[in-house]
Design an enzyme around this catalytic site. Structure first.
Site, mmCIF file in Angstrom:
data_model
loop_
_atom_site.group_PDB
_atom_site.id
_atom_site.type_symbol
_atom_site.label_atom_id
_atom_site.label_comp_id
_atom_site.label_asym_id
_atom_site.label_seq_id
_atom_site.Cartn_x
_atom_site.Cartn_y
_atom_site.Cartn_z
ATOM 1 N N ASP A 1 19.549 44.742 47.231
ATOM 2 C CA ASP A 1 18.848 45.531 47.818
ATOM 3 C C ASP A 1 19.129 46.986 47.888
ATOM 4 O O ASP A 1 18.544 47.610 48.746
ATOM 5 C CB ASP A 1 18.963 44.820 49.385
ATOM 6 C CG ASP A 1 18.258 43.497 49.410
ATOM 7 O OD1 ASP A 1 17.501 43.063 48.720
ATOM 8 O OD2 ASP A 1 18.433 42.801 50.676
ATOM 9 N N HIS B 1 42.763 37.416 34.007
ATOM 10 C CA HIS B 1 41.744 38.163 33.299
ATOM 11 C C HIS B 1 41.449 39.535 34.048
ATOM 12 O O HIS B 1 40.337 40.410 33.934
ATOM 13 C CB HIS B 1 40.433 37.271 33.874
ATOM 14 C CG HIS B 1 39.255 37.499 32.970
ATOM 15 N ND1 HIS B 1 37.889 38.002 33.526
ATOM 16 C CD2 HIS B 1 39.080 37.611 31.440
ATOM 17 C CE1 HIS B 1 37.086 37.819 32.635
ATOM 18 N NE2 HIS B 1 37.652 37.951 31.317
ATOM 19 N N ASP C 1 49.248 57.131 39.716
ATOM 20 C CA ASP C 1 49.724 58.053 40.664
ATOM 21 C C ASP C 1 49.309 57.952 42.143
ATOM 22 O O ASP C 1 49.524 58.327 43.060
ATOM 23 C CB ASP C 1 49.502 59.733 40.698
ATOM 24 C CG ASP C 1 50.379 60.162 39.319
ATOM 25 O OD1 ASP C 1 51.258 59.497 38.781
ATOM 26 O OD2 ASP C 1 49.878 61.271 39.109
ATOM 27 N N LYS D 1 41.522 43.567 35.021
ATOM 28 C CA LYS D 1 41.836 44.840 34.160
ATOM 29 C C LYS D 1 41.809 45.905 35.068
ATOM 30 O O LYS D 1 41.049 46.342 35.761
ATOM 31 C CB LYS D 1 40.581 45.147 33.079
ATOM 32 C CG LYS D 1 40.463 44.195 31.926
ATOM 33 C CD LYS D 1 39.195 43.208 32.484
ATOM 34 C CE LYS D 1 38.747 42.280 31.489
ATOM 35 N NZ LYS D 1 38.088 40.960 31.974
ATOM 36 N N HIS E 1 28.423 42.487 28.135
ATOM 37 C CA HIS E 1 29.640 42.093 28.895
ATOM 38 C C HIS E 1 29.766 42.627 30.455
ATOM 39 O O HIS E 1 31.150 42.331 30.945
ATOM 40 C CB HIS E 1 30.934 42.574 28.025
ATOM 41 C CG HIS E 1 32.140 41.871 28.219
ATOM 42 N ND1 HIS E 1 33.346 42.802 28.940
ATOM 43 C CD2 HIS E 1 32.529 40.658 28.130
ATOM 44 C CE1 HIS E 1 34.245 41.680 29.108
ATOM 45 N NE2 HIS E 1 33.961 40.558 28.303
ATOM 46 N N LYS F 1 29.730 42.841 34.360
ATOM 47 C CA LYS F 1 30.018 41.768 35.046
ATOM 48 C C LYS F 1 29.882 42.066 36.644
ATOM 49 O O LYS F 1 30.614 42.824 37.137
ATOM 50 C CB LYS F 1 31.588 41.101 35.019
ATOM 51 C CG LYS F 1 31.844 40.934 33.668
ATOM 52 C CD LYS F 1 33.239 40.868 33.612
ATOM 53 C CE LYS F 1 33.993 40.703 32.016
ATOM 54 N NZ LYS F 1 33.490 39.419 31.296
#
Length: 476
Positions: free
Chosen positions: A401, A215, A222, A217, A394, A396
């Site tokens: 604090d 899952h 470089d 991404k 979407h 996540k």
């Protein structure tokens, strides 16, 4: 009927005696197999197989530990630890830094700049610009890669860079990339782009393994620039699918030493999927960084079914337990385990301002209604729950604090904690965390708060949906 009974019995024995599962998960699978005979077996074949888990990931776990963790421990104690003594956030969360070092070999890097993207169009515009500037290599990894205009806008750049002598590698998950025509992968390969598929389908687009999906991404350019977050490659992520409307997500662009940590994570996944050992080439992991970078402390923390601990979930727990003022959570799916739910309820009852933001549009109905069930428990404990109504949420991640934050690919659910390969950036920086919290607060005008009174007035149909889906939550 007798054959079905024998099949259920065999699966039941396997679940009880040969798989180390959580007791709740065991009972849920036994219920599904024995009270939903035919569909229970089909559901188990797709979602429940666990017999070969240790065999599948044994080599991968060895690679993770030997090649990364040992070197990381030496590096952080000899180089980074003395440099962080004057960084108050790092000092205050030193136990979390050490936990990540010991459990997952996550190096604390301080020489970083960080940019936040909440809109897909701006993120991909920036990504295309950086791809055009690549000089040595481009490494791309996405859970979902679709054959549409977003990918179409990137491929020509990759083809041009290959002609210039830049190395290009693209890694897709076998489930998330199942609709990509094979001939398109072949065209890219013929042009010199290296392509890898993580757990590819067995028969065409049919993939029997729904669990253990990659899952993550990640994009690394470089060794100096890295991207990590919630956006995949598809037109819904630039808000061009009417079903979802505006797509609200969070993606991080890291310039600096933490990009090397993302590169190591990519290399481990690439090695496992393609069997090409990138660690044999030190040039992928040794880059001189600009001197003008800000001191943003970052640890790249990954987790998955190949790790002995639930690293990202345990990070959330530690951050929740240490919260004194507020906790802000954004997640499309809220299906926590008992420890996470208890920590948040204790925090809310102790006077911590706990706020949860979830979407109003379901892309997975069962998870959606289970989310409402768990959110209701938090509301009853004194937390605030907001339903994002401007499109699909979407994003996540969490902030605590105004000091520390964790954003990346992991949802706040059992699947992300235990079954999927995930990666998050844990950020020890007040300015960056403040920006993430401001983005959360900027979303509130587009939300509807669900009060305790609202939740208690929900219809009987909604209550039934919630309870049924919550019953299945160990499987979701």
């Amino acid at each position: 009927m007798k054959n079905i009974f024998l099949i259920n019995l065999c699966f039941s024995i396997a679940i009880i005696f040969f798989q180390r599962r959580d007791p709740k998960s065991v009972w849920t699978w036994l219920f599904a197999l024995n009270f939903i005979p035919v569909f229970g077996v089909i559901f188990y074949l797709f979602f429940g197989q666990d017999l070969r888990k240790s065999k599948m990931f044994r080599i991968k776990e060895v690679e993770d530990r030997l090649r990364y963790s040992v070197k990381s421990q030496e590096q952080i104690f000899r180089e980074y630890h003395p440099a962080t003594e004057n960084e108050p956030v790092v000092r205050d969360y030193g136990s979390l830094v050490l936990y990540n070092l010991e459990t997952s070999g996550s190096v604390l890097t301080m020489n970083n700049d960080l940019e936040i993207f909440t809109d897909g169009r701006k993120k991909f515009e920036d990504l295309r610009r950086e791809l055009r500037n690549a000089r040595q290599y481009i490494h791309i990894q996405y859970y979902i890669i679709k054959n549409d205009e977003v990918f179409d806008s990137i491929v020509p750049i990759l083809l041009e860079k290959v002609k210039e002598g830049v190395e290009v590698r693209v890694l897709a998950d076998g489930m998330g990339g199942r609709f990509m025509p094979k001939k398109r992968w072949n065209v890219m390969k013929q042009a010199g782009i290296k392509v890898g598929i993580f757990f590819p389908p067995v028969l065409g687009r049919l993939n029997f393994r729904v669990n253990y999906r990659n899952h993550r991404k990640i994009v690394v350019i470089d060794g100096k620039i890295g991207y990590v977050g919630g956006f995949n490659l598809g037109k819904e992520y630039i808000s061009k699918v009417p079903k979802f409307g505006y797509w609200r997500d969070t993606h991080l662009k890291i310039t600096g030493e933490a990009a090397i940590s993302l590169q190591i994570r990519f290399a481990l996944d690439w090695n496992y999927a393609v069997k090409e050992n990138l660690f044999l080439q030190s040039r992928y992991f040794e880059q001189e960084m600009p001197e003008s970078l800000q001191a943003v402390g970052i640890q790249i923390v990954s987790s998955g079914p190949d790790t002995g601990t639930k690293n990202i979930r345990d990070n959330y727990l530690e951050m929740f337990h240490r919260a004194k003022n507020h906790i802000y959570i954004q997640t499309p799916y809220f299906v926590p385990d008992d420890a996470i739910l208890s920590a948040l309820k204790i925090a809310a009852r102790s006077g911590v301002d706990v706020r949860l933001m979830i979407p109003c549009k379901p892309d997975h109905p069962f998870v959606y209604w289970a989310t409402f069930s768990y959110a209701g428990e938090l509301i009853q404990a004194g937390a605030k729950c907001y339903i994002y109504e401007h499109g699909f949420l979407h994003a996540k991640g969490i902030t605590v604090d105004g000091m520390v934050s964790s954003y990346g690919t992991a949802n706040m659910d059992i699947r992300s904690f235990e079954l999927n390969f995930e990666v998050n950036a844990v950020i020890y920086d007040e300015e960056t965390t403040g920006k993430l919290e401001q983005a959360f607060l900027d979303d509130l005008p587009y939300c509807r708060e669900v009060t305790r009174e609202d939740y208690q007035k929900r219809s009987l149909l909604i209550r039934v949906k919630e309870q049924f889906c919550r019953l299945l939550s160990p499987l979701l």
